[in-house]
Design a protein around this motif. Sequence first.
Motif, PDB file in Angstrom:
ATOM      1  N   MET A  14     -22.815  85.319   5.185  1.00  0.00           N
ATOM      2  CA  MET A  14     -22.092  84.388   4.320  1.00  0.00           C
ATOM      3  C   MET A  14     -22.998  83.335   3.688  1.00  0.00           C
ATOM      4  N   THR A  19     -19.222  81.457  -2.227  1.00  0.00           N
ATOM      5  CA  THR A  19     -17.993  80.863  -1.712  1.00  0.00           C
ATOM      6  C   THR A  19     -17.675  79.589  -2.476  1.00  0.00           C
ATOM      7  N   LYS A  20     -16.429  79.206  -2.411  1.00  0.00           N
ATOM      8  CA  LYS A  20     -15.978  77.998  -3.116  1.00  0.00           C
ATOM      9  C   LYS A  20     -16.405  76.745  -2.358  1.00  0.00           C
ATOM     10  N   THR A  57     -13.489  80.113   4.760  1.00  0.00           N
ATOM     11  CA  THR A  57     -14.793  80.313   4.146  1.00  0.00           C
ATOM     12  C   THR A  57     -14.960  79.303   3.023  1.00  0.00           C
ATOM     13  N   HIS A  58     -15.986  78.472   3.153  1.00  0.00           N
ATOM     14  CA  HIS A  58     -16.241  77.436   2.150  1.00  0.00           C
ATOM     15  C   HIS A  58     -17.670  76.929   2.309  1.00  0.00           C
ATOM     16  N   LYS A  59     -18.098  76.123   1.373  1.00  0.00           N
ATOM     17  CA  LYS A  59     -19.410  75.483   1.471  1.00  0.00           C
ATOM     18  C   LYS A  59     -19.262  74.009   1.131  1.00  0.00           C
TER      19      LYS A  59
END
Length: 92
Positions: A14, A19-20, A57-59
Amino acid sequence: MTTDTTADLIIEVMQWARTKDLEDAQPLDQSDIVCMKAIRAVLIENGKLDRFALHLTHKHFELAGDKVLVEYSNEETREQYFKVEKATSEIA
């Protein structure tokens, strides 16, 4: 004789996925809740509820191509933190 049980398993890294950002992630809705309940039921059915978990899932920020985000934890102080490091650095 051992059997390779991962033959049909696809694991994606990942770190460099598109990712958003956290603030762009949609709030949980009813379809998310339905999905998570179904996944929870499968984990319970297989006796894996204490082994696996879900996360959004994100950043929080972009990482340069030569950087990695490393997780550290301190059992004494009960703290967990992340640090950006060079991808080639040796982690003790």
